[in-house]
Every structure is written in structure tokens, then in C-alpha cells.
Design an enzyme around this catalytic site. Sequence first.
Site, PDB file in Angstrom:
ATOM      1  N   GLY A 176      -9.439  24.848  -1.886  1.00 37.75           N
ATOM      2  CA  GLY A 176      -8.174  24.286  -2.352  1.00 37.75           C
ATOM      3  C   GLY A 176      -7.945  24.540  -3.836  1.00 37.75           C
ATOM      4  N   ALA A 316      -0.284   8.308  -9.798  1.00 36.89           N
ATOM      5  CA  ALA A 316      -0.454   6.930 -10.233  1.00 36.89           C
ATOM      6  C   ALA A 316       0.841   6.352 -10.808  1.00 36.89           C
ATOM      7  CB  ALA A 316      -1.559   6.868 -11.275  1.00 36.89           C
ATOM      8  N   HIS A 440       7.493  19.021 -37.968  1.00 38.40           N
ATOM      9  CA  HIS A 440       6.816  20.299 -38.115  1.00 38.40           C
ATOM     10  C   HIS A 440       5.502  20.091 -38.839  1.00 38.40           C
ATOM     11  CE1 HIS A 440       6.215  24.568 -38.765  1.00 38.40           C
ATOM     12  NE2 HIS A 440       5.978  24.297 -40.040  1.00 38.40           N
TER      13      HIS A 440
HETATM   14  P1  FAD Z   1      -5.052   3.567  -4.670  1.00 39.43           P
HETATM   15  O1  FAD Z   1      -5.273   3.806  -6.096  1.00 39.43           O
HETATM   16  O2  FAD Z   1      -5.695   4.504  -3.700  1.00 39.43           O
HETATM   17  O3  FAD Z   1      -5.514   2.082  -4.380  1.00 39.43           O
HETATM   18  C1  FAD Z   1      -5.524   1.544  -3.106  1.00 39.43           C
HETATM   19  C2  FAD Z   1      -6.467   0.374  -3.083  1.00 39.43           C
HETATM   20  O4  FAD Z   1      -6.273  -0.351  -1.890  1.00 39.43           O
HETATM   21  C3  FAD Z   1      -7.936   0.787  -3.085  1.00 39.43           C
HETATM   22  O5  FAD Z   1      -8.621   0.114  -4.106  1.00 39.43           O
HETATM   23  C4  FAD Z   1      -8.443   0.361  -1.709  1.00 39.43           C
HETATM   24  O6  FAD Z   1      -9.794  -0.044  -1.704  1.00 39.43           O
HETATM   25  C5  FAD Z   1      -7.518  -0.796  -1.409  1.00 39.43           C
HETATM   26  N1  FAD Z   1      -7.370  -1.079   0.018  1.00 39.43           N
HETATM   27  C6  FAD Z   1      -7.061  -0.204   1.005  1.00 39.43           C
HETATM   28  N2  FAD Z   1      -6.933  -0.840   2.185  1.00 39.43           N
HETATM   29  C7  FAD Z   1      -7.177  -2.143   1.932  1.00 39.43           C
HETATM   30  C8  FAD Z   1      -7.191  -3.307   2.741  1.00 39.43           C
HETATM   31  N3  FAD Z   1      -6.869  -3.250   4.036  1.00 39.43           N
HETATM   32  N4  FAD Z   1      -7.517  -4.485   2.172  1.00 39.43           N
HETATM   33  C9  FAD Z   1      -7.808  -4.554   0.848  1.00 39.43           C
HETATM   34  N5  FAD Z   1      -7.778  -3.495   0.035  1.00 39.43           N
HETATM   35  C10 FAD Z   1      -7.466  -2.308   0.566  1.00 39.43           C
HETATM   36  N6  FAD Z   1      -2.725  10.561 -10.418  1.00 39.43           N
HETATM   37  C11 FAD Z   1      -2.116  10.665 -11.608  1.00 39.43           C
HETATM   38  O7  FAD Z   1      -0.958  10.263 -11.740  1.00 39.43           O
HETATM   39  N7  FAD Z   1      -2.756  11.200 -12.687  1.00 39.43           N
HETATM   40  C12 FAD Z   1      -4.021  11.676 -12.599  1.00 39.43           C
HETATM   41  O8  FAD Z   1      -4.569  12.153 -13.590  1.00 39.43           O
HETATM   42  C13 FAD Z   1      -4.673  11.595 -11.353  1.00 39.43           C
HETATM   43  N8  FAD Z   1      -5.939  12.043 -11.223  1.00 39.43           N
HETATM   44  C14 FAD Z   1      -6.559  11.927 -10.014  1.00 39.43           C
HETATM   45  C15 FAD Z   1      -7.845  12.425  -9.899  1.00 39.43           C
HETATM   46  C16 FAD Z   1      -8.512  12.344  -8.683  1.00 39.43           C
HETATM   47  C17 FAD Z   1      -9.898  12.886  -8.559  1.00 39.43           C
HETATM   48  C18 FAD Z   1      -7.878  11.714  -7.578  1.00 39.43           C
HETATM   49  C19 FAD Z   1      -8.597  11.572  -6.272  1.00 39.43           C
HETATM   50  C20 FAD Z   1      -6.596  11.227  -7.684  1.00 39.43           C
HETATM   51  C21 FAD Z   1      -5.923  11.342  -8.907  1.00 39.43           C
HETATM   52  N9  FAD Z   1      -4.616  10.883  -9.063  1.00 39.43           N
HETATM   53  C22 FAD Z   1      -3.988  11.009 -10.270  1.00 39.43           C
HETATM   54  C23 FAD Z   1      -3.887  10.262  -7.955  1.00 39.43           C
HETATM   55  C24 FAD Z   1      -3.931   8.739  -8.101  1.00 39.43           C
HETATM   56  O9  FAD Z   1      -5.272   8.313  -8.145  1.00 39.43           O
HETATM   57  C25 FAD Z   1      -3.200   8.078  -6.948  1.00 39.43           C
HETATM   58  O10 FAD Z   1      -1.899   8.606  -6.840  1.00 39.43           O
HETATM   59  C26 FAD Z   1      -3.116   6.589  -7.167  1.00 39.43           C
HETATM   60  O11 FAD Z   1      -4.391   6.016  -7.283  1.00 39.43           O
HETATM   61  C27 FAD Z   1      -2.355   5.913  -6.027  1.00 39.43           C
HETATM   62  O12 FAD Z   1      -2.294   4.558  -6.272  1.00 39.43           O
HETATM   63  P2  FAD Z   1      -2.148   3.480  -5.111  1.00 39.43           P
HETATM   64  O13 FAD Z   1      -2.025   2.184  -5.799  1.00 39.43           O
HETATM   65  O14 FAD Z   1      -1.104   3.913  -4.174  1.00 39.43           O
HETATM   66  O15 FAD Z   1      -3.507   3.561  -4.282  1.00 39.43           O
HETATM   67  P1  NAI Z   2      -3.242  19.384  -3.607  1.00 41.53           P
HETATM   68  O1  NAI Z   2      -2.199  19.180  -2.605  1.00 41.53           O
HETATM   69  O2  NAI Z   2      -2.898  19.378  -5.050  1.00 41.53           O
HETATM   70  O3  NAI Z   2      -3.953  20.791  -3.350  1.00 41.53           O
HETATM   71  C1  NAI Z   2      -4.529  21.130  -2.129  1.00 41.53           C
HETATM   72  C2  NAI Z   2      -4.661  22.631  -2.075  1.00 41.53           C
HETATM   73  O4  NAI Z   2      -5.457  22.949  -0.955  1.00 41.53           O
HETATM   74  C3  NAI Z   2      -3.317  23.332  -1.887  1.00 41.53           C
HETATM   75  O5  NAI Z   2      -3.207  24.371  -2.825  1.00 41.53           O
HETATM   76  C4  NAI Z   2      -3.386  23.837  -0.471  1.00 41.53           C
HETATM   77  O6  NAI Z   2      -2.662  25.032  -0.265  1.00 41.53           O
HETATM   78  C5  NAI Z   2      -4.884  24.058  -0.312  1.00 41.53           C
HETATM   79  N1  NAI Z   2      -5.336  24.085   1.082  1.00 41.53           N
HETATM   80  C6  NAI Z   2      -4.899  23.313   2.106  1.00 41.53           C
HETATM   81  N2  NAI Z   2      -5.546  23.658   3.246  1.00 41.53           N
HETATM   82  C7  NAI Z   2      -6.392  24.665   2.915  1.00 41.53           C
HETATM   83  C8  NAI Z   2      -7.322  25.443   3.653  1.00 41.53           C
HETATM   84  N3  NAI Z   2      -7.475  25.268   4.959  1.00 41.53           N
HETATM   85  N4  NAI Z   2      -8.048  26.383   3.010  1.00 41.53           N
HETATM   86  C9  NAI Z   2      -7.878  26.580   1.671  1.00 41.53           C
HETATM   87  N5  NAI Z   2      -7.001  25.876   0.927  1.00 41.53           N
HETATM   88  C10 NAI Z   2      -6.278  24.929   1.533  1.00 41.53           C
HETATM   89  O7  NAI Z   2      -4.373  18.317  -3.252  1.00 41.53           O
HETATM   90  P2  NAI Z   2      -5.666  17.864  -4.057  1.00 41.53           P
HETATM   91  O8  NAI Z   2      -5.990  18.838  -5.116  1.00 41.53           O
HETATM   92  O9  NAI Z   2      -6.677  17.560  -3.025  1.00 41.53           O
HETATM   93  O10 NAI Z   2      -5.187  16.526  -4.721  1.00 41.53           O
HETATM   94  C11 NAI Z   2      -4.764  15.418  -3.907  1.00 41.53           C
HETATM   95  C12 NAI Z   2      -3.746  14.583  -4.600  1.00 41.53           C
HETATM   96  O11 NAI Z   2      -4.305  13.905  -5.701  1.00 41.53           O
HETATM   97  C13 NAI Z   2      -2.609  15.421  -5.124  1.00 41.53           C
HETATM   98  O12 NAI Z   2      -1.509  15.199  -4.288  1.00 41.53           O
HETATM   99  C14 NAI Z   2      -2.331  14.934  -6.482  1.00 41.53           C
HETATM  100  O13 NAI Z   2      -1.071  14.369  -6.527  1.00 41.53           O
HETATM  101  C15 NAI Z   2      -3.387  13.864  -6.757  1.00 41.53           C
HETATM  102  N6  NAI Z   2      -4.061  14.221  -8.010  1.00 41.53           N
HETATM  103  C16 NAI Z   2      -3.341  14.206  -9.157  1.00 41.53           C
HETATM  104  C17 NAI Z   2      -3.914  14.587 -10.339  1.00 41.53           C
HETATM  105  C18 NAI Z   2      -3.084  14.597 -11.566  1.00 41.53           C
HETATM  106  O14 NAI Z   2      -1.996  14.052 -11.549  1.00 41.53           O
HETATM  107  N7  NAI Z   2      -3.535  15.194 -12.648  1.00 41.53           N
HETATM  108  C19 NAI Z   2      -5.311  14.968 -10.433  1.00 41.53           C
HETATM  109  C20 NAI Z   2      -5.969  14.987  -9.144  1.00 41.53           C
HETATM  110  C21 NAI Z   2      -5.352  14.599  -8.000  1.00 41.53           C
END
Ligand code: FAD
Ligand code: NAI
Length: 462
Positions: A176, A316, A440
Site C-alpha cells: 500500500g 482526526a 518575508h
Molecule cells: P478512533 O480514534 O478510532 O477512536 C475510536 C475509539 O472508540 C477507540 O478508542 C475504541 O477503543 C473505542 N471503541 C470502539 N468501540 C467501542 C465500544 N463498543 N465501546 C467503547 N469504546 C469503543 N488522522 C489525521 O487527521 N492526522 C494524522 O496525522 C493521522 N495519522 C494517523 C496515523 C496512523 C498510523 C493511523 C492508523 C491513523 C492516523 N490518522 C490520522 C487517522 C485518525 O487516527 C483517525 O481518523 C481518527 O482517530 C478517527 O477518530 P474517531 O474518533 O472516529 O475514532
Molecule cells: P490509504 O487509503 O491511504 O492507502 C491504501 C493504499 O493501499 C492505496 O494506495 C491503495 O491503492 C493500496 N492498496 C489497496 N489494496 C491493495 C492491494 N491489494 N495491493 C497493494 N496495494 C493496495 O490507507 P492507509 O495508508 O492504510 O491509511 C488508512 C487511513 O488512515 C487513511 O484513510 C488516512 O485517512 C488515515 N491516515 C491519515 C494520516 C494523515 O492524515 N497524515 C496518516 C495515516 C493514516
Amino acid sequence: MEKYNVIVIGSGPGGYIAAIRSAQLGFKTAIVERYTTLGGTCLNVGCIPSKALLDSSEQYYNALTKFKAHGINIGDMKLDFTQMIKRKAEVVKQTCDGVAYLMKKNKIAVITGHATFISPKSISVGEQTFEADNFIIATGSKPSTIQGVTIDKQRIITSTEALSLKEVPAKMVIIGGGVIGLEIGSVYARLGTKIQVVEFTDKIIGNMDSGLGKELQKVLQKEGFEFYLSHKVSSATVKDNEITVTATDSQNKTLTFTGDYCLVAVGRKPYTENLGLDKAGIKTDARGFISVNEKLETGVTGIYAIGDVVRGVMLAHKAEEEGVFVAETIAGQKPHIDFNLIPGVIYTWPEVASVGQTEEQLKQKGVSYKTGGFPFKASARARASMDTDGFVKVLSDSKTDEVLGIHIIGPRAADIIGEAAVAMEFRASAEDIGRICHAHPTYSESLKEAALDAYDKKPLNL
Ligand code: FAD
Ligand code: NAI
């Protein structure tokens, strides 16, 4: 049975912000979280830990590759990866503790345990049951995988494990080429890991304006990334701590990739396990997202859903805005979110940031647009910091000059995009941005220059 005006399920950025706004509006509010720390994916295993490691690895990489040119000789340098991971854990802890403090400050009851609906007006958490007039579901998402790839969390891992490895891998295969793949790939590439990205489509970061992906690919290749685009992965296996990923290219040729770890980064899926949606009568769509209307209300009156568990970008800040929106809707207010103006950022270096429509989207819609650009190599500020890769691109309406999209790859793009979002919220024209006095030397001057270029092709510094 305790009764609340609002119960929020899930304490990620969607949930905890929804709870705070609900409490601020005078509602008796509770938040339920299945884990003992608050903050959800974002704070525990997402945005915050990834940015902590991106920052640490960037410092290390700069020390290795840039310090000498700045006239700084530091002699032998050694990486203490254990300390890097420890610092990340401390940043996460401080941030999660901050959310716990905010719950206390706003008098929000924190209920620890897994919530399950038992009726449209009540949930159970362990042995206890709670009632509410309104529920806000903010249960987030979990990593997806693909057919033929089973995540074992040891060698075939998700971002969660990749953020807490005990060693710097020699070789990592990433399935990915999206946001997670490139951010986590950057962390380890900078620390010396050989990174191979196997991507199904013909481009990386496919949802963004295509110029950004092309430029980012060039820069990451200089850092040692290898990209295998248009490759369909069919399996990933582990033997004796070595992973093998098998894929076929567009000519149907089979390739195998080996490494210490395989990071599966192919997107995330909504999480509603054991939530008892059927007991409340809540429907999901074909992909498992909770179906909501324009007020983010499910088909059941008084039950709302926000964040990653509903349609739209999984970010987020989108979840946060939806949290505020729902709390204010419950209070009878008329909030508004422009879903076209949610910025997207990728925290590689250079950073990538975007707001509004891409050139591909405008073409598809048949919108007549102008484009303006400015390369960071023409920016004195970027030369001063040796950050000359990348550019700013401004898209504006051919007739009205209204800005329709701003796409940046370059130093501090994540911060510059804030100005772009403000301008677009106020429906600025390219001329408006071009006539605003920018300090600047700053990276943000490049946005002004690209706007002038879009307006009348007369940038001042190009
Ligand atoms: P979540 O943050 O997933 O929170 C959901 C919570 O609900 C969890 O704590 C879970 O335990 C709890 N929960 C679930 N079911 C239940 C239940 N039945 N009872 C009680 N609790 C429950 N987004 C950005 O904007 N900027 C970034 O830089 C960014 N970096 C990321 C990096 C990574 C590695 C990943 C994986 C994601 C990243 N994201 C980023 C995406 C971002 O983390 C998510 O979009 C965001 O956390 C979504 O928020 P949410 O509140 O919908 O859910
Ligand atoms: P993503 O949707 O950004 O990327 C997934 C990639 O995997 C795509 O390019 C897709 O074409 C590829 N893919 C799908 N199936 C595949 C296959 N069978 N073989 C090879 N490639 C394949 O999803 P990602 O990177 O997992 O992130 C998940 C979510 O977390 C994103 O939607 C993003 O919004 C959020 N996130 C946000 C960050 C930020 O805002 N900086 C940082 C990290 C995650």
C-alpha cells in the site's frame, strides 16, 4: 440505572471532542471507552505516535545528511532506537493524560469498558447499564487487510505494531502506497531500513492531486524507497522470521519480495464489533459504515455517528468537526461543515498538504480552471533551510478567479495549508491571496506567488 443527556461511545478525536462540546452546552455527559487510556486510535496508535517517530527520525536523518553542509560536524553518531520508542510513548502518555484531564475539567463521566446497545435508549458496559436521551457513536476504525494476507502482528504487521517495534528492520515490505505506508516507511527509511512499497494502482497517494504523488515519489526514491506500482499482492507468508510477499505486475509477471517485516497499509475499516447495532435498529452500508443523514443522525432518532465509523475521509480533524457539529445539533443549533474543505496532510518530508478540489476532479466535472505554481527552489526561505524540493499549486475558476483547490508539497506544507483553508472558507480569489502581505522570508510566500501565477501569470519572484 444512571441516565445522561448524552452518552458518547468511543474516546478518539471524534468522541472526546463531542463529549467536551456536549458538556460545554450544558448536557449531562458520559463517555465510554473500551481501553483504559482515552484518545482512541489517533492519540494511542495513530496521529500522535507516528508524528513523534517522524520527528525523531527526521532529526536523525538531518544529522546524518544535512548537518555537515550547515557546518556542524558531530563525529560518530549512534542511534538509540529504544530511547526513540520510549520518547514516543511519553508523548502519547502526556497527550492521553491531557484528554483525561479535559474530561474531569468538563465534568464528563468516564466509563471504562465495551459499550453494547441493548435498546435505542440504553447500553450495557460490563455488568452495568446506562440510559441516555442521545447517543453519539464514535467507535472509529481498524486496519483492513486483503485476501491472501493474514496479519499475525509479529512479522506481518499493521501500523499499530510498526509504531512499537523493538528493532530497526533491515528490510520492510509495505503493501500500500497510501498515507500510512509512506509515513511509516519514511520513519524506517531514515533509520536505515530498505523500504519496498508494493502498490496496486499506478500511483502513490492516489486520492491527492496527481502532481503531488509524482513529486513525492521522486523525493522518497532519493531517500532509498523502492516503488512497485501496478502490482497486485496475492499473498504474504512468514518463515523463520522472514516474510515473503508475492505480487503480480501489469504484465502478469510474478514477483516476490522478502524482508524482516511486512507492513499491511491498505486502508482501514469501520469498527462496530459487538456494538449491538441490531438491538438499537441502526443500519450500516455495504462497506460497514454506519449510515447517517446530513445531520449525522442514524435512522434512529437521538442516535448519531461521527468520525471514521461514518462515510468520508478518515481523518482526526474531520472526526472532531463532526463531534462539535452533532453536539450543537442536539442543542438545537444549526452548525455547518464544508466537507469539500477538509485539509489532508501527509507528514513525510517534504510534507504534502491539500485542500479543495484536485485538477483531476475539476477535469472530471468539466469545470474551467486556471492553474498557478511556484517551486520551493525559487524560495529564499527554502534555500536557507535546504528544503528546496516541492511546489505550491493553486487552482482557480477561469471566470471568477475563486480558488478551487490548493495543493502543496514542500517544507511545512502542513502548516501553510491552514492559510489555504481559511482563504477558501471565505471564498477568496487567487488575486486576494496574491495581494495579502506575507512575511518575508517565509515558506508561505510561495503560496502567495502561486496565487499570483494563477491570477494573471505574473508572480513577482519567478
Ligand atoms: P478512533 O480514534 O478510532 O477512536 C475510536 C475509539 O472508540 C477507540 O478508542 C475504541 O477503543 C473505542 N471503541 C470502539 N468501540 C467501542 C465500544 N463498543 N465501546 C467503547 N469504546 C469503543 N488522522 C489525521 O487527521 N492526522 C494524522 O496525522 C493521522 N495519522 C494517523 C496515523 C496512523 C498510523 C493511523 C492508523 C491513523 C492516523 N490518522 C490520522 C487517522 C485518525 O487516527 C483517525 O481518523 C481518527 O482517530 C478517527 O477518530 P474517531 O474518533 O472516529 O475514532
Ligand atoms: P490509504 O487509503 O491511504 O492507502 C491504501 C493504499 O493501499 C492505496 O494506495 C491503495 O491503492 C493500496 N492498496 C489497496 N489494496 C491493495 C492491494 N491489494 N495491493 C497493494 N496495494 C493496495 O490507507 P492507509 O495508508 O492504510 O491509511 C488508512 C487511513 O488512515 C487513511 O484513510 C488516512 O485517512 C488515515 N491516515 C491519515 C494520516 C494523515 O492524515 N497524515 C496518516 C495515516 C493514516
